[in-house]
Enzyme design. Structure first.
Site, PDB file in Angstrom:
ATOM      1  N   CYS A   1      -3.656  40.483  -1.349  1.00  0.00           N
ATOM      2  CA  CYS A   1      -3.876  41.086  -0.030  1.00  0.00           C
ATOM      3  C   CYS A   1      -3.839  39.996   1.035  1.00  0.00           C
ATOM      4  O   CYS A   1      -4.546  40.061   2.037  1.00  0.00           O
ATOM      5  CB  CYS A   1      -5.183  41.870   0.015  1.00  0.00           C
ATOM      6  SG  CYS A   1      -6.655  40.899  -0.361  1.00  0.00           S
TER       7      CYS A   1
ATOM      8  N   ASP B   1      -3.574  41.493  -9.602  1.00  0.00           N
ATOM      9  CA  ASP B   1      -3.888  41.533  -8.172  1.00  0.00           C
ATOM     10  C   ASP B   1      -4.814  40.347  -7.946  1.00  0.00           C
ATOM     11  O   ASP B   1      -6.024  40.440  -8.109  1.00  0.00           O
ATOM     12  CB  ASP B   1      -4.555  42.857  -7.806  1.00  0.00           C
ATOM     13  CG  ASP B   1      -4.775  42.985  -6.313  1.00  0.00           C
ATOM     14  OD1 ASP B   1      -3.830  42.727  -5.551  1.00  0.00           O
ATOM     15  OD2 ASP B   1      -5.899  43.331  -5.907  1.00  0.00           O
TER      16      ASP B   1
ATOM     17  N   ASP C   1     -12.370  41.621 -15.772  1.00  0.00           N
ATOM     18  CA  ASP C   1     -12.750  40.828 -14.605  1.00  0.00           C
ATOM     19  C   ASP C   1     -13.702  39.736 -15.058  1.00  0.00           C
ATOM     20  O   ASP C   1     -14.586  39.974 -15.888  1.00  0.00           O
ATOM     21  CB  ASP C   1     -13.405  41.686 -13.525  1.00  0.00           C
ATOM     22  CG  ASP C   1     -13.278  41.039 -12.153  1.00  0.00           C
ATOM     23  OD1 ASP C   1     -12.299  41.338 -11.442  1.00  0.00           O
ATOM     24  OD2 ASP C   1     -14.141  40.201 -11.812  1.00  0.00           O
TER      25      ASP C   1
ATOM     26  N   ALA D   1      -9.643  43.107 -12.387  1.00  0.00           N
ATOM     27  CA  ALA D   1      -9.663  44.539 -12.089  1.00  0.00           C
ATOM     28  C   ALA D   1     -10.679  44.983 -11.049  1.00  0.00           C
ATOM     29  O   ALA D   1     -10.466  45.998 -10.377  1.00  0.00           O
ATOM     30  CB  ALA D   1      -9.893  45.326 -13.383  1.00  0.00           C
ATOM     31  N   ALA D   2     -11.819  44.303 -10.929  1.00  0.00           N
ATOM     32  CA  ALA D   2     -12.868  44.790 -10.030  1.00  0.00           C
ATOM     33  C   ALA D   2     -12.370  44.826  -8.584  1.00  0.00           C
ATOM     34  O   ALA D   2     -11.590  43.951  -8.179  1.00  0.00           O
ATOM     35  CB  ALA D   2     -14.101  43.897 -10.149  1.00  0.00           C
ATOM     36  N   PRO D   3     -12.763  45.862  -7.824  1.00  0.00           N
ATOM     37  CA  PRO D   3     -13.747  46.903  -8.138  1.00  0.00           C
ATOM     38  C   PRO D   3     -13.195  48.121  -8.869  1.00  0.00           C
ATOM     39  O   PRO D   3     -13.931  49.063  -9.124  1.00  0.00           O
ATOM     40  CB  PRO D   3     -14.261  47.312  -6.758  1.00  0.00           C
ATOM     41  CG  PRO D   3     -13.072  47.135  -5.871  1.00  0.00           C
ATOM     42  CD  PRO D   3     -12.362  45.917  -6.394  1.00  0.00           C
ATOM     43  N   GLY D   4     -11.893  48.140  -9.176  1.00  0.00           N
ATOM     44  CA  GLY D   4     -11.362  49.212 -10.006  1.00  0.00           C
ATOM     45  C   GLY D   4     -10.378  50.153  -9.345  1.00  0.00           C
ATOM     46  O   GLY D   4      -9.897  51.086  -9.986  1.00  0.00           O
ATOM     47  N   GLY D   5     -10.058  49.930  -8.069  1.00  0.00           N
ATOM     48  CA  GLY D   5      -9.129  50.834  -7.399  1.00  0.00           C
ATOM     49  C   GLY D   5      -7.776  50.894  -8.081  1.00  0.00           C
ATOM     50  O   GLY D   5      -7.224  51.972  -8.321  1.00  0.00           O
ATOM     51  N   LYS D   6      -7.232  49.737  -8.404  1.00  0.00           N
ATOM     52  CA  LYS D   6      -5.902  49.716  -9.022  1.00  0.00           C
ATOM     53  C   LYS D   6      -5.970  50.143 -10.483  1.00  0.00           C
ATOM     54  O   LYS D   6      -5.018  50.728 -11.011  1.00  0.00           O
ATOM     55  CB  LYS D   6      -5.281  48.332  -8.847  1.00  0.00           C
ATOM     56  CG  LYS D   6      -5.043  48.009  -7.367  1.00  0.00           C
ATOM     57  CD  LYS D   6      -4.648  46.575  -7.132  1.00  0.00           C
ATOM     58  CE  LYS D   6      -4.575  46.288  -5.631  1.00  0.00           C
ATOM     59  NZ  LYS D   6      -5.916  46.360  -4.974  1.00  0.00           N
TER      60      LYS D   6
END
Length: 481
Positions: A239, A186, A141, A118-123
């Site tokens: 990405c 992700d 994370d 999960a980090a940094p948390g945008g999604k």
């Protein structure tokens, strides 16, 4: 005629036709537009329009994300506004908004969702927004050094439904098999997005590193599939545009679980035509992988990105693995007493006009105490994962001591509009000092010394909590803010 390709594009020469290669080359030589995604828990629907007028931004909506915007002009103040510091939007490249949009998350069903890396948390904050802060969102994370940033971003977003864990993602599926309706992976990747920005720089990746990444991505995706319930949905994204990290990973899992999983078509709410590859070099992939999305930079003026939506059709045999255990008591938590809860609710209602009891009931939260800190923790977590270790859960409500109850910034920031009393307005010239966590001089105040007040500016924007201390206003903004 195709121009000379940079070294990092040579591997993609055979994946695009000449026109597409030229378009790609043109796009990667252009600066990547900044992007932001609004927070519906805090920002008003007309927030982007107001910000354009106030800050001189030229915003264009991201075609596949209703809350996403790209800036057509370069600005230097995107991270320094009141709205950003108070969590009204998250700075994010448009391509990174794609994975969560592939889920069709139903807030009314209050599903359980796992963000595996999960980090940094945008999604994670995007998931919380899509669910209107309902259900349960577990943000995991494995990297302890990134947990503080993840926690700060979720706190700034104002979530009550999120729980943060710090565990190896490869094991989560065996520890928590078939516990989640939706799982986002992700995956850690090479970052070969082909288009650079301050946050995403380009570098050459060795074949050894690529192979190591691929093996980890396969293990993580298998774990994500194990954690999903039958008929649950999993989104896999990176990405990177390297096929070894994208189509090849999906192909490996489809070969391993041909009857249990299936690549789904992209929902109609995501109007993108960017199919996954069926072959790269000598490698040929399962035909269903064409349903994935390969977001080339030249298509929508973004960085490169890859995402696929997977449905888990049937159970996956999952070897049992003893999960880590940590009781709430061992973590320092104990349930608040009836008298303590009454004191907290009465103080918030009498002093600030805020009805916390209604929030606790509507969001399925219960109050717990860790030292002086009062935390509202999702009951879904307590009922289903009571002894699983966590870093933080729910939202901080405040602190309770022999001197009484003091509300937390997290609570006041999330529900600022419902704090109808105990406001103190500062002038525009004081905002920068306040956001820099400096105390402010006070000429006069109608509040008694020691009072905790809700600070706002002349536009009625919430700025934090402060304490009256003689002729000054003590700044109580938290260190992560």
């Amino acid at each position: 005629m195709t121009r000379q390709l940079p070294r990092q594009l040579e591997a993609y020469r055979d994946l695009l036709n000449e026109t597409e290669l030229n378009q790609l080359l043109e796009s990667i030589n252009q600066p990547l537009p900044s992007g932001l995604r609004t927070n519906p828990l805090k920002a008003s629907a007309n927030g982007p329009q107001a910000w354009q007028q106030q800050y001189g931004w030229q915003l264009e909506q991201v075609p596949f994300c209703p809350t996403g915007w790209q800036l057509r002009n370069e600005v230097g103040n995107l991270s320094r506004t009141v709205e950003h510091q108070m969590g009204h939007y998250y700075i994010q490249d448009a391509a990174s908004m794609l994975p969560v949009e592939l889920f069709e998350l139903p807030p009314e069903a209050e599903p359980s969702v796992l963000d595996l890396t999960a980090a940094p948390g945008g999604k994670t904050t995007h998931i919380i927004s899509q669910l209107q802060d309902r259900g349960l969102v577990v943000a995991n994370d494995s990297n302890l050094q990134r947990i503080a940033g993840l926690k700060g971003n979720i706190q700034r977003w104002g979530s009550t439904s999120a729980v943060i864990t710090n565990q190896p993602g490869e094991r989560m599926g065996r520890w928590l098999p078939e516990q989640f309706d939706y799982v986002l992976l992700d995956a850690p990747c090479s970052g070969e997005a082909l288009r650079t920005s301050e946050r995403h720089t380009s570098r050459l990746v060795s074949s050894h590193e690529r192979n190591t990444l691929q093996q980890r991505q396969i293990k993580l995706l298998e774990s994500a599939l194990q954690a999903a319930r039958p008929n649950g949905h999993v989104v896999y994204s990176t990405c990177s545009l390297a096929p070894e990290e994208d189509e090849a990973v999906l192909d490996a899992l489809l070969k391993r679980y041909p009857e249990q999983i299936q690549i789904m078509s992209i929902p109609t709410s995501v109007p993108i035509e960017a199919p996954g590859l069926l072959a790269a070099g000598s490698q040929h992939y399962d035909p269903s992988i064409a349903k994935a999305l390969r977001l080339w930079p030249h298509l929508y003026n973004t960085a490169g990105f890859f995402a696929a939506l997977i449905i888990k059709r049937d159970q996956i045999a999952t070897p049992s693995l003893e999960r880590p255990q940590q009781t709430l008591a061992k973590a320092g938590y104990k349930a608040v007493t009836a008298d303590e809860q009454r004191q907290i609710l009465d103080t918030l209602h009498a002093v600030y006009g805020f009805d916390l009891g209604k929030i606790l009931e509507a969001n399925g939260l219960s109050l717990w105490r860790n030292g002086k800190t009062i935390q509202a923790i999702p009951e879904r977590w307590l009922n289903n994962f009571e002894h699983f270790p966590f870093v933080s859960a729910g939202i901080q409500v405040g602190k309770l001591s022999r001197h009484g109850f003091q509300p937390a910034h997290d609570l006041a920031s999330r529900y600022a509009e419902q704090f109808s009393q105990q406001w103190l307005t500062i002038n525009d010239q004081q905002i920068d000092d306040w956001l820099a966590r400096r105390d402010l001089p006070l000429k006069t105040s109608t509040y008694a010394a020691g009072s905790i007040v809700v600070v706002r500016d002349q536009q009625q924007r919430y700025l934090g909590l402060g304490q009256i201390d003689g002729n000054s206003l003590e700044n109580l903004l938290p260190h992560w803010q």
